[in-house]
Design a protein around this motif. Structure first.
Motif, PDB file in Angstrom:
ATOM      1  N   THR A  76       0.883  -1.197  -0.007  1.00  0.00           N
ATOM      2  CA  THR A  76      -0.067   0.158   0.046  1.00  0.00           C
ATOM      3  C   THR A  76       0.859   1.393   0.010  1.00  0.00           C
ATOM      4  O   THR A  76       2.020   1.150   0.261  1.00  0.00           O
ATOM      5  CB  THR A  76      -0.965   0.136   1.325  1.00  0.00           C
ATOM      6  N   THR A 107      -4.647  -3.424   6.944  1.00  0.00           N
ATOM      7  CA  THR A 107      -4.558  -4.560   6.115  1.00  0.00           C
ATOM      8  C   THR A 107      -4.136  -5.638   6.918  1.00  0.00           C
ATOM      9  O   THR A 107      -4.801  -6.939   6.761  1.00  0.00           O
ATOM     10  CB  THR A 107      -4.049  -4.174   4.770  1.00  0.00           C
ATOM     11  N   ILE A 124      -6.847  -7.289   0.104  1.00  0.00           N
ATOM     12  CA  ILE A 124      -6.848  -6.281  -0.889  1.00  0.00           C
ATOM     13  C   ILE A 124      -8.367  -5.435  -0.807  1.00  0.00           C
ATOM     14  O   ILE A 124      -8.252  -4.549  -0.907  1.00  0.00           O
ATOM     15  CB  ILE A 124      -7.023  -7.186  -2.135  1.00  0.00           C
ATOM     16  N   GLN A 125      -9.356  -6.226  -0.363  1.00  0.00           N
ATOM     17  CA  GLN A 125     -10.518  -5.404  -0.034  1.00  0.00           C
ATOM     18  C   GLN A 125     -10.441  -4.102   0.901  1.00  0.00           C
ATOM     19  O   GLN A 125     -10.631  -3.022   0.737  1.00  0.00           O
ATOM     20  CB  GLN A 125     -11.626  -6.483   0.451  1.00  0.00           C
ATOM     21  N   GLU A 140      -8.137  -1.426  -0.588  1.00  0.00           N
ATOM     22  CA  GLU A 140      -8.720  -0.768  -1.692  1.00  0.00           C
ATOM     23  C   GLU A 140      -9.864   0.111  -1.178  1.00  0.00           C
ATOM     24  O   GLU A 140      -9.984   1.414  -1.443  1.00  0.00           O
ATOM     25  CB  GLU A 140      -9.360  -1.565  -2.640  1.00  0.00           C
ATOM     26  N   GLN A 141     -10.367  -0.031   0.108  1.00  0.00           N
ATOM     27  CA  GLN A 141     -11.174   0.689   0.962  1.00  0.00           C
ATOM     28  C   GLN A 141     -10.595   1.960   1.534  1.00  0.00           C
ATOM     29  O   GLN A 141     -11.218   2.887   1.495  1.00  0.00           O
ATOM     30  CB  GLN A 141     -12.006  -0.072   1.983  1.00  0.00           C
ATOM     31  N   TYR A 161      -4.201   1.091  -2.074  1.00  0.00           N
ATOM     32  CA  TYR A 161      -3.914  -0.424  -2.564  1.00  0.00           C
ATOM     33  C   TYR A 161      -2.947  -0.099  -3.859  1.00  0.00           C
ATOM     34  O   TYR A 161      -3.105   0.727  -4.710  1.00  0.00           O
ATOM     35  CB  TYR A 161      -5.031  -1.276  -2.873  1.00  0.00           C
TER      36      TYR A 161
END
Length: 256
Positions: free
Chosen positions: A30, A39, A81-82, A85-86, A90
Motif C-alpha cells: 500500500t 490491512t 486487498i479489499q 482498496e477501501q 492499494y
C-alpha cells in the motif's frame, strides 16, 4: 555388488526451513502506513496466517508479509486487498506458493519463523485500541499529536516515517478515547498541512502489536512518593513572646 541410489530429496542439503514445506507467502503493498497496518489486522483476524512484518522501501510504499497454509494465505490476501482498496491506497499483491529456502533466507522473512512455534496461544489485548494518523509533513503530524493528547485520554507511543513526506503518529487508549483523539487530530492536521490517512484498530492481536513501534515502546509511569514507615510527627514547643510595649511617637512640629 548393489548400488544404492539416492532420491532427489537426499541430494538437497538439509535446512531447518524445510519443516515449513507446503506453506505459502502473501504480500500486499500500500501507499500508506495506517493502510498497511489495517490491512495486516484484517488478514490476521480473517485467516490463520502469521504476520512476519513490514517492508518499507521509500516513497510511501509499505508491504505486509504473511505466512501460512496456501488456503489461509489466499483468503488473507483476498480480504487484505479489499481493506486496502477501501482505504484508497492499494498498490499490488502477490502469493508465493511453497517458496524455496533460498528465497526466505535472503528476504527478511526467515528471522521470525523460529518464533512461530513458540507462540501457540497468542493473547488478545482487548483493553486498548490503536489509532494511526498519517500526514504529509512533520509539522502537521506534531500538531495533530498535540491536539489528540489534549482532547482525549490517550498516550502517544511512537511515530513512523515511510518517505515521500509521510509521517504517522501512533496513539493508544480505550476505543472511545482513541476515536475522539483521532477526530481532533484530523482537523488539526488539515489546518496545518495535509492529512493523508487515518485508522482506528479497536482490538489488535498480539501478533500485530509485535510488528509495530508501539509494541516496543515502554512507557514510564510516574511513581507515587513513598514516605518511610517509621516517620513520627514531632510536637513543636510553644515559645512565649514578650509583651508588646505601647510606644507613642510624637510627630515633629512643622516649621513656622
Amino acid at each position: 555388488m548393489q548400488i544404492q541410489r539416492r532420491t532427489p530429496s537426499q541430494w538437497q542439503p538439509k535446512d531447518p526451513l524445510n519443516q515449513y514445506e507446503g506453506m505459502a507467502l502473501g504480500l500486499i503493498s500500500t501507499g500508506s502506513f495506517p493502510a498497511i497496518v489495517a490491512t495486516a489486522d484484517m488478514m490476521l483476524k480473517t485467516s490463520g496466517v502469521k504476520l512476519i512484518g513490514y517492508e518499507k522501501i521509500g516513497s510511501g510504499h509499505c508491504t505486509a508479509v504473511v505466512r501460512g497454509g496456501i488456503a489461509d494465505v489466499r483468503l488473507a490476501i483476498t480480504e487484505g486487498i479489499q481493506m486496502a482498496e477501501q482505504s484508497g491506497h492499494y498498490i499490488s499483491s502477490s502469493i508465493i506458493a511453497r517458496p524455496l529456502p533460498n528465497l526466505e533466507v535472503v528476504l527478511p522473512i526467515g528471522s521470525r519463523l523460529g518464533e512461530w512455534l513458540e507462540q501457540k496461544n497468542p493473547s488478545r489485548n482487548s483493553n486498548q485500541a490503536i489509532g494511526l494518523l498519517e500526514t504529509i509533513g512533520f509539522p502537521a503530524m506534531v500538531g495533530a499529536v498535540d491536539a489528540m493528547l489534549k482532547s482525549a485520554d490517550v498516550q502517544f507511543t511512537a511515530y513512523e516515517m515511510i518517505g515521500a513526506g509521510l509521517c504517522t503518529a501512533i496513539v493508544r487508549g480505550s476505543v472511545a478515547n482513541v476515536a475522539v483523539a483521532v477526530e481532533a487530530g484530523m482537523y488539526e492536521a488539515e489546518r496545518i498541512g495535509e492529512l493523508h490517512a487515518v485508522m482506528v484498530i479497536p482490538r489488535p492481536l498480539e501478533d500485530l502489536e509485535q510488528t509495530l513501534p508501539v509494541a516496543k515502546c515502554d512507557l514510564v509511569q510516574p511513581q507515587p512518593l513513598q514516605l518511610p514507615l517509621n516517620l513520627k510527627e514531632t510536637v513543636k514547643e510553644v515559645v512565649e513572646l514578650p509583651e508588646m510595649v505601647e510606644i507613642s511617637i510624637q510627630a515633629p512640629l512643622e516649621n513656622q
